[in-house]
Design a protein around this motif. Structure first.
Motif, PDB file in Angstrom:
ATOM      1  N   ARG A  13       0.840  -1.368   0.070  1.00 20.50           N
ATOM      2  CA  ARG A  13       0.199  -0.062  -0.014  1.00 20.50           C
ATOM      3  C   ARG A  13       0.819   1.351   0.012  1.00 20.50           C
ATOM      4  O   ARG A  13       0.309   2.374  -0.244  1.00 20.50           O
ATOM      5  N   GLU A  14       2.192   1.205   0.113  1.00 16.84           N
ATOM      6  CA  GLU A  14       2.907   2.279   0.325  1.00 16.84           C
ATOM      7  C   GLU A  14       3.641   2.332  -0.957  1.00 16.84           C
ATOM      8  O   GLU A  14       4.770   3.194  -1.144  1.00 16.84           O
ATOM      9  N   ARG A  15       3.575   1.874  -2.073  1.00 16.77           N
ATOM     10  CA  ARG A  15       4.142   1.849  -3.262  1.00 16.77           C
ATOM     11  C   ARG A  15       4.241   3.146  -3.881  1.00 16.77           C
ATOM     12  O   ARG A  15       5.206   3.468  -4.245  1.00 16.77           O
ATOM     13  N   LYS A  16       3.016   3.571  -4.002  1.00 14.99           N
ATOM     14  CA  LYS A  16       2.782   5.086  -4.505  1.00 14.99           C
ATOM     15  C   LYS A  16       3.518   6.029  -3.726  1.00 14.99           C
ATOM     16  O   LYS A  16       4.121   6.767  -4.463  1.00 14.99           O
ATOM     17  N   ARG A  17       3.400   6.085  -2.484  1.00 14.10           N
ATOM     18  CA  ARG A  17       4.252   7.011  -1.547  1.00 14.10           C
ATOM     19  C   ARG A  17       5.876   6.651  -1.975  1.00 14.10           C
ATOM     20  O   ARG A  17       6.581   7.867  -2.102  1.00 14.10           O
ATOM     21  N   ARG A  18       6.601   5.612  -1.930  1.00  6.83           N
ATOM     22  CA  ARG A  18       7.633   5.346  -2.574  1.00  6.83           C
ATOM     23  C   ARG A  18       8.034   5.845  -3.896  1.00  6.83           C
ATOM     24  O   ARG A  18       9.043   6.933  -4.030  1.00  6.83           O
ATOM     25  N   GLN A  19       7.161   5.948  -4.745  1.00  2.02           N
ATOM     26  CA  GLN A  19       7.255   6.454  -6.361  1.00  2.02           C
ATOM     27  C   GLN A  19       7.239   7.756  -6.080  1.00  2.02           C
ATOM     28  O   GLN A  19       8.241   8.324  -6.807  1.00  2.02           O
ATOM     29  N   LYS A  20       6.506   8.408  -5.294  1.00  2.00           N
ATOM     30  CA  LYS A  20       6.228   9.773  -5.501  1.00  2.00           C
ATOM     31  C   LYS A  20       7.493  10.523  -4.753  1.00  2.00           C
ATOM     32  O   LYS A  20       8.116  11.535  -5.268  1.00  2.00           O
ATOM     33  N   ILE A  21       8.048   9.829  -3.754  1.00  2.00           N
ATOM     34  CA  ILE A  21       9.091  10.418  -2.884  1.00  2.00           C
ATOM     35  C   ILE A  21      10.480  10.392  -3.977  1.00  2.00           C
ATOM     36  O   ILE A  21      11.288  11.181  -4.029  1.00  2.00           O
ATOM     37  N   ILE A  22      10.535   9.131  -4.531  1.00  2.00           N
ATOM     38  CA  ILE A  22      11.859   8.983  -5.342  1.00  2.00           C
ATOM     39  C   ILE A  22      11.776   9.970  -6.657  1.00  2.00           C
ATOM     40  O   ILE A  22      12.787  10.621  -6.905  1.00  2.00           O
ATOM     41  N   ASP A  23      10.490   9.908  -7.142  1.00  2.00           N
ATOM     42  CA  ASP A  23      10.553  10.956  -8.551  1.00  2.00           C
ATOM     43  C   ASP A  23      10.832  12.357  -8.080  1.00  2.00           C
ATOM     44  O   ASP A  23      11.432  13.109  -8.761  1.00  2.00           O
ATOM     45  N   GLU A  63      14.576  16.911  -8.217  1.00  2.28           N
ATOM     46  CA  GLU A  63      15.228  18.067  -7.455  1.00  2.28           C
ATOM     47  C   GLU A  63      16.970  17.826  -6.966  1.00  2.28           C
ATOM     48  O   GLU A  63      17.552  18.844  -6.785  1.00  2.28           O
ATOM     49  N   SER A  64      17.169  16.596  -6.664  1.00  8.03           N
ATOM     50  CA  SER A  64      18.509  16.256  -6.352  1.00  8.03           C
ATOM     51  C   SER A  64      19.413  15.585  -7.353  1.00  8.03           C
ATOM     52  O   SER A  64      20.735  15.716  -7.074  1.00  8.03           O
ATOM     53  N   LEU A  65      18.814  14.906  -7.995  1.00  8.16           N
ATOM     54  CA  LEU A  65      19.641  13.895  -8.894  1.00  8.16           C
ATOM     55  C   LEU A  65      20.095  14.479 -10.206  1.00  8.16           C
ATOM     56  O   LEU A  65      20.960  13.941 -11.175  1.00  8.16           O
ATOM     57  N   ALA A  66      19.348  15.708 -10.720  1.00  7.48           N
ATOM     58  CA  ALA A  66      19.558  16.344 -11.967  1.00  7.48           C
ATOM     59  C   ALA A  66      20.923  16.736 -11.974  1.00  7.48           C
ATOM     60  O   ALA A  66      21.677  17.497 -10.908  1.00  7.48           O
ATOM     61  N   PRO A  67      21.602  16.651 -13.274  1.00 10.93           N
ATOM     62  CA  PRO A  67      21.200  16.495 -14.428  1.00 10.93           C
ATOM     63  C   PRO A  67      21.384  15.121 -14.891  1.00 10.93           C
ATOM     64  O   PRO A  67      21.164  14.732 -16.086  1.00 10.93           O
ATOM     65  N   LEU A  68      21.666  14.261 -13.930  1.00  3.81           N
ATOM     66  CA  LEU A  68      21.616  12.808 -14.419  1.00  3.81           C
ATOM     67  C   LEU A  68      20.121  12.160 -14.495  1.00  3.81           C
ATOM     68  O   LEU A  68      19.162  12.780 -14.420  1.00  3.81           O
ATOM     69  N   ARG A  69      20.106  11.461 -15.891  1.00  5.55           N
ATOM     70  CA  ARG A  69      18.988  10.984 -16.177  1.00  5.55           C
ATOM     71  C   ARG A  69      18.626   9.731 -15.485  1.00  5.55           C
ATOM     72  O   ARG A  69      19.389   8.588 -15.585  1.00  5.55           O
ATOM     73  N   CYS A  70      17.759   9.389 -14.779  1.00  4.57           N
ATOM     74  CA  CYS A  70      17.371   8.518 -13.818  1.00  4.57           C
ATOM     75  C   CYS A  70      15.836   7.937 -13.848  1.00  4.57           C
ATOM     76  O   CYS A  70      15.172   8.763 -14.252  1.00  4.57           O
ATOM     77  N   VAL A  71      15.714   6.863 -13.702  1.00  5.58           N
ATOM     78  CA  VAL A  71      14.185   6.499 -13.642  1.00  5.58           C
ATOM     79  C   VAL A  71      14.118   5.435 -12.672  1.00  5.58           C
ATOM     80  O   VAL A  71      15.031   4.322 -12.154  1.00  5.58           O
ATOM     81  N   PHE A  72      12.710   5.286 -11.734  1.00  6.37           N
ATOM     82  CA  PHE A  72      12.424   4.364 -10.689  1.00  6.37           C
ATOM     83  C   PHE A  72      11.410   3.658 -11.009  1.00  6.37           C
ATOM     84  O   PHE A  72      10.347   4.091 -11.353  1.00  6.37           O
ATOM     85  N   ASP A  73      11.443   2.046 -10.877  1.00  8.10           N
ATOM     86  CA  ASP A  73      10.502   1.456 -11.050  1.00  8.10           C
ATOM     87  C   ASP A  73      10.026   0.758 -10.050  1.00  8.10           C
ATOM     88  O   ASP A  73       9.377  -0.297 -10.133  1.00  8.10           O
ATOM     89  N   ASN A  74       9.842   1.402  -8.873  1.00  8.10           N
ATOM     90  CA  ASN A  74       9.481   1.179  -7.611  1.00  8.10           C
ATOM     91  C   ASN A  74      10.165  -0.107  -7.053  1.00  8.10           C
ATOM     92  O   ASN A  74       9.868  -0.595  -5.919  1.00  8.10           O
ATOM     93  N   THR A  75      11.276  -0.454  -7.526  1.00 12.66           N
ATOM     94  CA  THR A  75      11.993  -1.554  -7.235  1.00 12.66           C
ATOM     95  C   THR A  75      13.526  -1.317  -7.190  1.00 12.66           C
ATOM     96  O   THR A  75      14.160  -1.305  -6.019  1.00 12.66           O
ATOM     97  N   SER A  76      13.999  -0.805  -8.083  1.00 15.83           N
ATOM     98  CA  SER A  76      15.120  -0.061  -8.305  1.00 15.83           C
ATOM     99  C   SER A  76      15.469   1.094  -8.968  1.00 15.83           C
ATOM    100  O   SER A  76      14.579   1.421  -9.785  1.00 15.83           O
TER     101      SER A  76
END
Length: 789
Positions: free
Chosen positions: A53-63, A68-81
Motif C-alpha cells: 500500500r506504500e508503493r505509490k508513496r515510495r514512487q512519489k518520493i523518489i520521483d 530536485e537532487s539527482l539532476a542533471p543525471l537521467r534516472c528512472v525508478f520502477d518502484n524496485t530499483s
C-alpha cells in the motif's frame, strides 16, 4: 532459496520438409549498437516503506528526489530499483521530508549499487533503454497515452462521431539472436472531443452512478499551457468541486501555499472553471518523458472534468457497424503503406539530433531480412468423410458446400422474443433449417414472448420455469445490442439456471442474411456439444514407453488466461482443457485472483486432475500428451510461472496416477499476442498464413517462434503471435510442434478460417473476459462447453 529454472533449449534449425517450404521475408526490426552504460541501484528507506500500500508513496518520493537532487543525471525508478543512465550517482544517501495527511515525516534514503551494465554485457537491461527512446519522442512533441507515444500533429478528424485519431510510432529495444535490435511499429489512439463533464451531463438514459463507476481506470488527456498531459482516473470526486477542493502548491524553494483548484487554473492558465462540476483524482501516466522533464510529476492531482478529454471508442459505437467501419478504415493501412511509414519514421528518428540521448546507435537503417518457413496446408475433415485442404487461411466456401462433421440435433430448445418480432419467426426458422442442410436437425421451439425491451428480462425471468431447465439451449432475439440486458440474460441462464444461451439482434431476422444465420448455426452446434469440422490428429503422438497405464494416443490441449480489472483491483482467471479426442470440446473453470495477480498459485493441480479424468471417461484412456498454452504472462515472470504453474500441472498429473504408472509427454508454452513485430515480403506484401519465424529476431534465451496464422485482406497488415516453449519433454520435432500449433488455429467454430490464436487460447481468452464483464465473478453452473460467445 528457490530452485534454478532451466528452460527448454532451442532445437536445431530444420530445413523445410513434408509439404512446407522456405520463404524470404523482412521484419520491422533494425540492428543497433548500445552506446551507454546503465547503473542499477537498490533503494532503502529508513524508516521502511516496503508494504504494497506504500508503493505509490515510495514512487512519489523518489520521483521528487530525481527532479530536485539527482539532476542533471537521467534516472528512472520502477518502484524496485533506480536506474542511472550514462553515469553513476554522485551521492548515495539523502535526507528528505514527506508530508502525508498534514504530518511531516523525515526519511533517510540510501542507494546501493547492484550492477553496472556496460555495452556488450550479456545481462545488459535493454528494456530500460525504452524509457530513453520515449524521452526522445517526448522532446519531439509526442504525447504518451497509456504505453503509446502519439503526436498531436498527426491526427485525423471524424467530425460525425466527434472523434480524433492520433497516430504515432512504438519503438522497443530487445535482445535477439543477432544481438540488440529495435522494433518499430505504427500505432493509433482514439480521442474523443467530448469531455468527462459532457459525458456525465449527457442525457442518454444511463444512470449517473453507473457513468461515474465506468470512469475509474479510464485514461484522459488534458492540455495545460503548451503541453499535452495524460492521466489515469483513480477516483471521481463527486462530493468536491473546483471551488471547495484545496491542495498545497509549491510557491518557492521552501514555501507552499494552500489553494483551490479554481484559483490555481485562473492564476496559472487564465481559465475560469465552472464552479459546480466533479473533480477527477488522477495519476500521470508514463515515465519516458520524465527523464527529460517533459511530463508532470507522478503525485495524484485533481483535474476538472470539463478539461479532461476521454480516450477510446465510446461504447455506443461498438454496435454501430458504420462507425466502426470508418474508424477501422482510417486506422488501417495496407502492408506496403505500413512498411513505408515505418521506414520513414525510423529514418527520421535515426537522423534526429536528440537520438544520441537514447543510448543507442543504428547499425543499419533497413529492415532485417529473415529466412522463414510456410507450414504445410492444413487438412480439415467434414461430414460424409470428406477432406479438404486449407491453403489461404480461409475456408468459408468449404462451410457452404460441406455438411458439418458431427452436428447435434436441436430438439428441445426455447426461443425468447418480443411481440413485434412474431411476424419474422417463420422466415427465421426456414433460414435456420436451410443453413443446417437437414430440416430434422432443427425442431420447433418452445416460446416465451415478451412485451417490449423495457420488460424483456423481467418477463423472461418470471416465465422461465422448471419446465425449461433441461432444454439444450435458449435463443434470445434482442431488440438491440444492450450491454445491461445482455449481461442480465447471460448471468441468469449461466449462473442461476445452468442453461446455454445464444443471442441474435432483431434486425438480423427482419431481413434474412444467410451468412449471418450460417454463423449462428455454427455457434449453436458448438454450444449443444456438436463438432463443426476437425483437424487430422497428429500422427507423431506416441505413448510414453515409461508409462505402464494404457494411453489414448491423443493430445489434451489446455490454456490459462487472466484478465485484470482496473475497477475492482482483482483478476479473473479462466482455465480450459479439451476432453474430446478431436480437441473441440472443453472442460472449463473460472477463478477470481485478488490483487490483480497474473499467476495461479492454487487449484490448478486439481483442475488438471479433473480434466484428465474427464478425458479418460470420454476416450476410455488418458491422453498421451498434455500441452498447456499459457496466455498473458510477460518475459519477466517466466521463471515464476515455471516454478508455480508448471509444477502444479505436474502435481495434477501425479495426483491422477503416480509415475511410472502414468507419465504423459508435456509442454508448457507461453503465448504473447501483444507484440510489436510485423513481417512483410521484401516488396511489402503480407506474408502467407502459416508462416513460421524462428530465427534472427527470436530470443537467444528461450525457444520461441512467431506464427502468422490468419489471412487478412490487402488493406490490413497480418499480426503475428509469439510462442515461447518454456518446458517440454515432447518427442516431437520443432516443425511438428509448430505445425500442430498452426492447425489448432483452424478449430474456432465462430469463424470459417484460421484465427491468430490456437483454439484453447481463444477459449480461455474469451472466458476470462466473459467472467469479468458478464458473470462478474459469479459461478457459472456450466462447466463443459466448447466456448463462450
Amino acid at each position: 532459496m528457490s530452485e534454478i529454472v532451466h528452460f527448454a533449449p532451442r532445437p536445431p534449425i530444420q530445413a523445410p520438409s513434408g509439404g512446407s517450404r522456405g520463404l524470404h521475408i523482412v521484419a520491422n526490426s533494425y540492428q543497433i549498437k548500445v552506446k551507454i552504460s546503465i547503473f542499477q541501484y537498490s533503494v532503502h528507506f529508513e524508516p521502511l516503506l516496503d508494504s504494497q500500500r506504500e508503493r505509490k508513496r515510495r514512487q512519489k518520493i523518489i520521483d521528487r528526489l530525481i527532479d530536485e537532487s539527482l539532476a542533471p543525471l537521467r534516472c528512472v525508478f520502477d518502484n524496485t530499483s533506480l536506474y542511472s543512465f550514462g553515469s553513476p550517482l554522485d551521492n548515495v544517501q539523502f535526507q528528505v521530508v514527506d508530508t502525508i495527511q498534514g504530518k511531516k515525516q523525515d526519511f533517510t534514503i540510501g542507494f546501493e549499487l547492484v550492477r553496472e551494465s556496460n555495452p556488450g554485457d550479456n545481462s545488459f537491461p535493454l528494456q530500460q533503454l525504452n524509457v530513453l527512446l520515449k524521452g526522445v519522442q517526448a522532446q519531439n512533441g509526442f504525447v504518451q497515452i497509456r504505453r503509446d507515444m502519439v503526436h498531436p500533429a498527426n491526427k485525423q478528424e471524424l467530425p460525425k462521431y466527434r472523434l480524433e485519431i492520433w497516430s504515432g510510432t512504438r519503438f522497443s529495444i530487445y535482445l535477439s539472436q543477432k544481438g540488440p535490435m529495435m522494433v518499430a511499429d505504427k500505432i493509433h489512439s482514439i480521442l474523443r472531443k467530448d469531455t468527462v463533464l459532457d459525458f456525465l451531463n449527457k442525457n442518454d438514459g444511463i444512470r449517473r452512478e453507473d457513468k461515474v463507476e465506468s470512469l475509474e481506470g479510464m485514461f484522459i488527456l488534458t492540455k495545460h499551457g503548451d503541453n499535452f498531459l495524460t492521466y489515469r482516473i483513480v477516483k471521481v470526486l463527486t462530493d468536491q468541486t473546483p471551488r471547495t477542493y484545496t491542495f498545497m502548491r509549491r510557491a518557492g524553494k521552501d514555501a507552499t501555499v494552500q489553494e483551490t483548484v479554481e484559483q490555481y487554473f485562473k492564476d496559472c492558465y487564465s481559465i475560469t472553471l465552472k464552479p459546480n462540476q466533479p473533480l477527477l483524482l488522477c495519476m500521470a501516466t508514463g515515465s519516458g518523458g520524465r527523464v527529460f522533464k517533459i511530463t508532470a510529476s507522478s503525485k495524484p492531482v485533481a483535474i476538472p472534468s470539463e478539461l479532461a478529454f476521454m480516450t477510446g471508442i465510446p461504447e455506443e459505437f461498438h454496435s454501430d457497424f458504420f462507425a466502426m467501419k470508418e474508424i477501422k478504415d482510417r486506422i488501417g493501412s495496407s502492408p506496403q503503406e505500413r512498411k513505408r511509414q515505418i521506414e520513414d519514421v525510423t529514418r527520421t528518428l535515426f537522423q534526429s539530433p536528440q537520438f544520441p540521448q537514447s543510448g543507442i546507435e543504428a547499425i543499419s537503417n533497413t529492415m532485417v531480412p529473415i529466412d522463414a518457413r510456410v507450414c504445410a496446408p492444413v487438412v480439415l475433415r467434414w461430414g460424409g468423410n470428406k477432406q479438404e485442404e486449407v491453403r489461404n487461411g480461409s475456408f468459408r466456401d468449404s462451410v457452404t458446400r460441406n455438411t458439418l462433421i458431427a452436428p447435434v440435433a436441436l430438439q428441445k430448445w426455447l426461443l425468447v422474443y418480443q411481440k413485434q418480432d412474431e411476424r419474422n419467426i417463420a422466415q427465421f426458422m426456414d433460414a435456420l433449417r436451410k443453413v443446417a442442410k437437414n430440416p430434422q436437425l432443427v425442431a420447433n421451439p418452445d416460446k416465451i414472448i415478451v412485451d417490449n425491451e423495457r420488460t424483456f428480462f423481467d418477463q423472461f425471468k418470471k416465465d422461465f420455469g422448471p419446465q425449461y431447465k433441461d432444454h439444450q439451449l435458449v435463443i434470445f432475439i434482442l431488440p438491440k445490442k444492450t450491454t445491461t440486458l445482455y449481461r442480465n440474460l447471460k448471468q441468469h441462464t449461466n449462473c442461476a439456471c445452468g442453461v446455454m444461451s445464444q443471442c441474435i439482434i432483431s434486425k438480423n431476422i427482419q431481413r434474412i442474411n444467410l451468412s449471418v444465420i450460417s454463423g449462428l448455426w455454427l455457434q449453436i452446434v458448438a454450444k449443444v456439444k456438436g463438432s463443426c469440422w476437425r483437424i487430422q490428429n497428429p500422427t507423431w503422438v506416441k505413448q510414453n514407453p515409461e508409462s505402464t497405464k494404457k494411453e489414448s494416443g491423443g493430445v489434451m490441449v489446455c490454456s490459462i488466461d487472466v484478465s485484470r480489472s482496473m475497477k475492482k483491483k482483482q483478476s479473473y482467471a479462466a482455465l480450459v482443457a479439451s476432453y474430446s479426442n478431436d480437441m473441440t470440446q472443453y472442460h472449463l473453470r473460472t477463478m477470481i485472483l485478488k490483487g490483480r495477480q497474473e499467476l495461479l498459485t492454487e487449484r490448478l493441480d486439481k483442475f488438471i486432475k479433473m480434466s484428465i479424468e474427464l478425458y479418460e471417461r470420454e476416450n476410455k484412456a488418458p491422453p498421451s500428451t498434455i500441452i498447456m498454452y499459457r496466455d498473458g504472462v510477460g518475459d519477466s515472470q517466466f521463471e515464476a510461472a515455471v516454478q508455480g504453474e508448471y509444477n502444479m500441472i505436474l502435481k495434477g498429473i501425479r495426483d491422477y496416477a503416480p509415475q511410472p504408472v502414468y507419465r504423459p509427454q508435456t509442454a508448457y508454452i507461453m503465448v504473447n499476442k501483444r507484440i510489436n513485430h510485423r513481417f512483410f515480403t521484401p516488396n511489402g506484401d503480407n506474408i502467407q498464413p502459416g508462416t513460421i519465424v524462428d530465427t534472427v529476431v527470436t530470443s537467444p534465451l528461450y525457444y520461441d517462434f512467431f506464427l502468422v496464422a490468419q489471412s487478412v485482406n490487402r488493406f490490413t497488415t497480418a499480426l503475428p503471435t509469439r510462442f515461447v516453449v518454456l518446458q517440454s519433454d515432447l518427442k516431437w520435432t520443432n516443425h511438428q510442434l509448430q505445425d500442430f500449433t498452426y492447425q489448432l488455429c483452424h478449430l474456432y467454430c465462430n469463424f470459417p478460417g484460421a484465427i491468430s490464436l490456437p483454439m484453447p487460447v481463444q477459449v480461455a481468452h474469451k472466458l476470462s473476459l466473459y467472467s469479468q464483464d458478464i458473470l462478474d465473478g459469479k459461478d457459472s453452473k456450466i462447466s463443459q462447453l466448447p466456448f463462450i460467445f
